[in-house]
Scaffold this active site. Structure first.
Site, short mmCIF file in Angstrom:
data_model
loop_
_atom_site.label_atom_id
_atom_site.label_comp_id
_atom_site.label_asym_id
_atom_site.label_seq_id
_atom_site.Cartn_x
_atom_site.Cartn_y
_atom_site.Cartn_z
CB THR A 129 -2.31 0.73 4.62
OG1 THR A 129 -1.45 -0.14 3.90
CG2 THR A 129 -3.70 0.68 4.02
CG HIS A 136 1.06 8.29 -7.90
ND1 HIS A 136 1.07 9.65 -7.70
CD2 HIS A 136 1.29 7.75 -6.68
CE1 HIS A 136 1.31 9.92 -6.42
NE2 HIS A 136 1.44 8.78 -5.78
C1 FAD Z 1 3.64 10.09 3.42
C2 FAD Z 1 3.30 9.02 2.43
C3 FAD Z 1 2.51 9.31 1.31
C4 FAD Z 1 2.22 8.32 0.39
N1 FAD Z 1 1.37 8.62 -0.64
C5 FAD Z 1 1.05 7.64 -1.53
C6 FAD Z 1 0.13 7.92 -2.58
O1 FAD Z 1 -0.45 9.01 -2.67
N2 FAD Z 1 -0.10 6.94 -3.49
C7 FAD Z 1 0.51 5.72 -3.43
O2 FAD Z 1 0.30 4.90 -4.32
N3 FAD Z 1 1.34 5.41 -2.40
C8 FAD Z 1 1.61 6.33 -1.45
N4 FAD Z 1 2.42 6.04 -0.39
C9 FAD Z 1 2.96 4.67 -0.27
C10 FAD Z 1 1.92 3.71 0.32
O3 FAD Z 1 1.33 4.26 1.48
C11 FAD Z 1 2.59 2.39 0.68
O4 FAD Z 1 3.24 1.90 -0.47
C12 FAD Z 1 1.59 1.32 1.13
O5 FAD Z 1 0.74 1.79 2.12
C13 FAD Z 1 2.36 0.11 1.64
O6 FAD Z 1 1.44 -0.82 2.11
P1 FAD Z 1 1.96 -2.13 2.83
O7 FAD Z 1 0.78 -3.03 2.98
O8 FAD Z 1 3.16 -2.67 2.12
O9 FAD Z 1 2.51 -1.63 4.25
P2 FAD Z 1 1.75 -1.37 5.61
O10 FAD Z 1 0.49 -0.67 5.43
O11 FAD Z 1 2.74 -0.74 6.53
O12 FAD Z 1 1.38 -2.81 6.11
C14 FAD Z 1 2.34 -3.71 6.63
C15 FAD Z 1 1.70 -4.45 7.78
O13 FAD Z 1 2.60 -5.45 8.25
C16 FAD Z 1 2.42 -5.57 9.64
N5 FAD Z 1 3.60 -6.19 10.22
C17 FAD Z 1 4.86 -5.69 10.28
N6 FAD Z 1 5.66 -6.55 10.93
C18 FAD Z 1 4.88 -7.62 11.29
C19 FAD Z 1 5.15 -8.82 12.00
N7 FAD Z 1 6.37 -9.11 12.48
N8 FAD Z 1 4.13 -9.68 12.19
C20 FAD Z 1 2.88 -9.42 11.72
N9 FAD Z 1 2.58 -8.28 11.04
C21 FAD Z 1 3.58 -7.40 10.83
C22 FAD Z 1 2.22 -4.13 10.11
O14 FAD Z 1 1.58 -4.07 11.36
C23 FAD Z 1 1.39 -3.54 8.98
O15 FAD Z 1 0.01 -3.58 9.25
C24 FAD Z 1 2.73 7.00 0.56
C25 FAD Z 1 3.48 6.71 1.69
C26 FAD Z 1 3.74 7.70 2.64
C27 FAD Z 1 4.50 7.34 3.87
#
Ligand code: FAD
Length: 481
Positions: free
Chosen positions: A43, A51
């Site tokens: 994040t 998008h």
């Molecule tokens: C380079 C790049 C560019 C991108 N650009 C875009 C964009 O422009 N637009 C768009 O829509 N998407 C984009 N994305 C995708 C987007 O960033 C992700 O889809 C989104 O941030 C995912 O969020 P999340 O909450 O699933 O994951 P995360 O933000 O990774 O959150 C998961 C959380 O789970 C926690 N966690 C993991 N394991 C455990 C555990 N065992 N116990 C407790 N906590 C745990 C972690 O610490 C973390 O805080 C991009 C991604 C990348 C890498």
């Protein structure tokens, strides 16, 4: 033992968005986050592009939540007080085969319910964005694409969820999960947690959580991307997001403005070892070459920051996995949330609540739910009159700590005392931009450490840059006990 009805593992944008949506209802919800802050995983390391939904193949889960998520952003930004700009976007075509691809994207978009898409020629391209390459022969114009600050969205959702009764447990990596009668017992260094239902929003580690909880055995790969931030005064103040024609696995190197006035170039997409957050020379070259092709006038050397993040890709699929586990009916998955996870977050949250309800999870309305979260004061963009008022009320508003982004001491103090508040230098930076500017905290970091030390009641040597072990100060230099 902490007891709750629903535990959400992961405090990224997906976990925080689900928490916010669930706070409309009354189950006791707990977000369990491994890090010392929310929004610390993928994040914090992405492009922040909302998008519109013409890219995902029709019929996929991505297609369902991306287009809907984009639509929901207007209401979310109003209610939660974060900046969302519907900039519109263009996909540029340079060859006849690119043009054929634009037609496919247009048809995808129409099938996914994205209206207003248009294929346009060079004249209109330059009317919409004068900085776009003169070599483009066609473009797919989409009026709905937007931009956000992705950690601002997660923080805003988390603050609203907390105000509506959701609890957050930080520094609590889930190490193992037991199933006992009708509950899960999550073992964390912060103690055991008992939860009747579990939502897996653990980003790139959602595979481990699924296995621990008795769910599906998928594996998550790390599709890494590098990004470049350019100095604010590098070019015209804003630029419409400009994409190249995408490949099956990436939307390619995009040039975009940010809500804070920088230009961002992102992202590369290469499979690397899980957890690799390095920036690579080859990736930076790819970003610079890709950006210059789309916007030849861009001064790509004016980069002030490079960073990297990892997309959570379920091996051998390119789709999100959202819904009730088929193997463990009290487990709900929000896994494989690669791009466009930010754009889809509000819709993923909405869909998750629907899945819980369909599975019979009791969701009585929260009679005290308030959808409104007020954004903190942002001194930098306040009118001179309002800045004066703030300083009259508290002189700390006049003590500018971060000169690049004009962040006063009072704004940093407020960031530390919000719920959930900043506990590290990077946490402060994500909330109020101290250290985000041209000098990248060269001037203000020591003062931010000082303020964190004072406000958290800890020695400067205990203040963290970000993760445990990232202390900045080794010990007293002079004038300290
Ligand atoms: C380079 C790049 C560019 C991108 N650009 C875009 C964009 O422009 N637009 C768009 O829509 N998407 C984009 N994305 C995708 C987007 O960033 C992700 O889809 C989104 O941030 C995912 O969020 P999340 O909450 O699933 O994951 P995360 O933000 O990774 O959150 C998961 C959380 O789970 C926690 N966690 C993991 N394991 C455990 C555990 N065992 N116990 C407790 N906590 C745990 C972690 O610490 C973390 O805080 C991009 C991604 C990348 C890498």
């Amino acid at each position: 033992m902490i007891a709750c009805d629903i535990a959400i593992i992961g405090g990224g944008i997906i976990g925080c968005a689900i928490a916010r949506e669930l706070s409309r209802y009354s189950p006791q919800t707990l977000v369990v986050e491994a890090a010392n802050d929310i929004a610390c995983g993928t994040t914090k390391a992405n492009g922040g592009l909302i998008h519109s939904g013409y890219d995902p193949a029709p019929g996929t889960m991505k297609s369902k939540v991306n287009a809907r998520g984009n639509k929901l952003y207007s209401a979310w930004s109003k209610e939660l007080g974060f900046e969302f700009i519907r900039t519109g976007s263009m996909v540029l075509a340079f060859t006849q085969s690119d043009c054929a691809h634009l037609q496919t994207l247009l048809e995808n978009g129409q099938a996914n319910g994205v209206d207003g898409l248009e294929i346009i020629g060079p004249e209109r391209i330059h009317e919409l964005e004068p900085q776009a390459s003169p070599n483009a022969i066609q473009a797919l114009y989409c009026p709905h694409t937007g931009i956000v600050d992705p950690f601002d969205v997660a923080i805003a959702a988390a603050e609203n969820a907390a105000a509506n009764g959701v609890e957050f447990l930080l520094n609590a990596p889930v190490r193992s999960i037991e199933q006992q009668n009708d509950s899960f017992i999550l073992h964390t260094p912060k103690g055991d947690i008992s939860a009747k239902w579990l939502i897996n929003a653990a980003g790139c580690y959602a595979d481990t959580i699924s296995h621990m909880a008795g769910g599906e055995h998928f594996a998550i790969d790390w599709r890494q991307g590098n990004l470049l931030v350019l100095d604010k005064n590098v070019t015209a103040k804003s630029i419409m997001p400009i994409y190249p024609v995408p490949t099956p696995t990436t939307k390619g190197v995009v040039v975009m403005g940010t809500v804070h006035g920088n230009i961002l170039i992102g992202s590369t997409a290469i499979m690397r070892e899980k957890g690799d957050l390095s920036c690579y020379a080859a990736d930076i070259e790819e970003l610079m070459a890709g950006a210059t092709k789309l916007v030849p006038s861009l001064d790509v050397r004016s980069s002030i920051r490079q960073f990297a993040g990892g997309r959570a890709v379920i091996t051998d699929t390119n789709d999100f996995f959202i819904g009730q586990s088929k193997l463990q009916h009290r487990l709900f998955q929000a896994a494989g949330i690669q791009s466009p996870g930010v754009a889809s977050a509000p819709a993923i949250a909405e869909y998750m609540v629907e899945c819980l309800r369909n599975a019979g999870v009791p969701l009585p309305q929260n009679p005290h739910f308030n959808p409104i979260r007020h954004a903190p004061e942002d001194f930098d963009i306040a009118s001179t009159e309002h800045q004066d008022e703030l300083i009259q009320g508290d002189p700390a508003w006049g003590r500018i700590v971060c000169r690049c982004e004009t962040v006063p001491e009072a704004e940093i103090v407020a960031a530390i005392h919000r719920t959930p508040g900043a506990t590290s230098v990077e946490g402060v930076k994500r909330r109020c931009r101290a250290g985000m500017g041209r000098c990248q905290s060269g001037f203000c970091q020591s003062r931010v450490v000082d303020i964190l030390s004072r406000e958290l009641g800890i020695a400067p040597a205990k203040v963290l840059l970000e993760n445990p072990g990232s202390e900045i100060v080794l010990g007293p230099v002079k004038g300290d006990d």
